[in-house]
Design a protein around this motif. Sequence first.
Motif, PDB file in Angstrom:
ATOM      1  N   GLN A 104       0.813  -1.209   0.000  1.00 16.59           N
ATOM      2  CA  GLN A 104       0.000   0.000   0.000  1.00 16.59           C
ATOM      3  C   GLN A 104       0.856   1.273   0.000  1.00 16.59           C
ATOM      4  OE1 GLN A 104      -3.384  -0.180   2.593  1.00 16.59           O
ATOM      5  NE2 GLN A 104      -3.311   2.010   3.008  1.00 16.59           N
ATOM      6  N   ALA A 105       1.964   1.264   0.709  1.00 18.97           N
ATOM      7  CA  ALA A 105       2.790   2.458   0.837  1.00 18.97           C
ATOM      8  C   ALA A 105       3.289   2.959  -0.513  1.00 18.97           C
ATOM      9  CB  ALA A 105       3.973   2.177   1.754  1.00 18.97           C
ATOM     10  N   SER A 106       3.558   2.037  -1.438  1.00 17.20           N
ATOM     11  CA  SER A 106       4.086   2.420  -2.744  1.00 17.20           C
ATOM     12  C   SER A 106       2.995   2.588  -3.792  1.00 17.20           C
ATOM     13  CB  SER A 106       5.085   1.365  -3.235  1.00 17.20           C
ATOM     14  OG  SER A 106       4.456   0.095  -3.365  1.00 17.20           O
ATOM     15  N   ALA A 107       1.757   2.276  -3.429  1.00 14.52           N
ATOM     16  CA  ALA A 107       0.683   2.279  -4.425  1.00 14.52           C
ATOM     17  C   ALA A 107      -0.246   3.467  -4.340  1.00 14.52           C
ATOM     18  CB  ALA A 107      -0.141   0.992  -4.301  1.00 14.52           C
ATOM     19  N   LEU A 108      -0.242   4.197  -3.217  1.00 11.80           N
ATOM     20  CA  LEU A 108      -1.298   5.181  -2.998  1.00 11.80           C
ATOM     21  C   LEU A 108      -0.889   6.638  -3.087  1.00 11.80           C
ATOM     22  CD1 LEU A 108      -3.456   3.711  -0.113  1.00 11.80           C
ATOM     23  CD2 LEU A 108      -3.843   3.621  -2.563  1.00 11.80           C
ATOM     24  N   GLY A 109       0.409   6.945  -3.172  1.00 12.54           N
ATOM     25  CA  GLY A 109       0.847   8.335  -3.101  1.00 12.54           C
ATOM     26  C   GLY A 109       0.014   9.328  -3.883  1.00 12.54           C
ATOM     27  N   SER A 110       0.194   9.357  -5.195  1.00 16.09           N
ATOM     28  CA  SER A 110      -0.514  10.325  -6.043  1.00 16.09           C
ATOM     29  C   SER A 110      -1.731   9.673  -6.686  1.00 16.09           C
ATOM     30  CB  SER A 110       0.439  10.873  -7.111  1.00 16.09           C
ATOM     31  OG  SER A 110       1.518  11.541  -6.519  1.00 16.09           O
ATOM     32  N   THR A 111      -2.679   9.240  -5.863  1.00 15.52           N
ATOM     33  CA  THR A 111      -3.884   8.598  -6.371  1.00 15.52           C
ATOM     34  C   THR A 111      -5.121   9.322  -5.845  1.00 15.52           C
ATOM     35  OG1 THR A 111      -4.126   7.074  -4.503  1.00 15.52           O
ATOM     36  CG2 THR A 111      -2.687   6.362  -6.313  1.00 15.52           C
TER      37      THR A 111
END
Length: 214
Positions: A104-111
């Motif tokens: 999740q930490a790498s998947a949600l930043g600019s979403t």
Amino acid sequence: MRNLFAAVLIAVSAHSAWADGLESLEAFVKTVHSGRAEFSQVVTAPTREGQAARSKTSSGTFEFSRPNRFKFIYKKPFEQSIVADGQTLWLYDTDLNQVTARKQASALGSTPAALIAAAPDLRALQADFTLTAAPDKDGLQWVLATPKTKDGQLQSVRVGFLAGEKPASLAALEILDSFGQRSLLSFSKVEVNPSLPPDTFRFTPPKGADVIRQ
């Protein structure tokens, strides 16, 4: 993935309208710690020469608990689940019986999910997005969020709030991707700060499902 993400009154003055939009976003992030709603989503493909714009409609339910848990359940026309449990982002396609799991930490930043459910405060949003107020439209106050990372699949997001609601009430999310595809999510039956059971965001891959970890 079929539906991953696969969201006004005329302003008396431009300055006051813009301030209201940004203030609504800040109030939403600060005061709305959890939420539950129904949604409808219209995805419109970019027009091509000689072809009319094509659109697809889906619907389902949405729940979140700030700062890092949320769940989209698509019910029509196809069943699909998108669940963030705080550690892993799960995508489950019922028809294919296939699960995709990502950190999740790498998947949600600019979403879009970071804008409405994952970010703990406005400063966290500003680390990933350039936030600017947009003119009020269709009875909503809008904020335009442009990702600071230019190599992603997201071009921009507009977030709409009901004008004058306190606490700020999420009404719409409009997503434009890098391919020109536009997705509008409209929220209804919104519940602000409901008490959500701890297992609301727990996801266990169904027996026999094909699990892909990325």
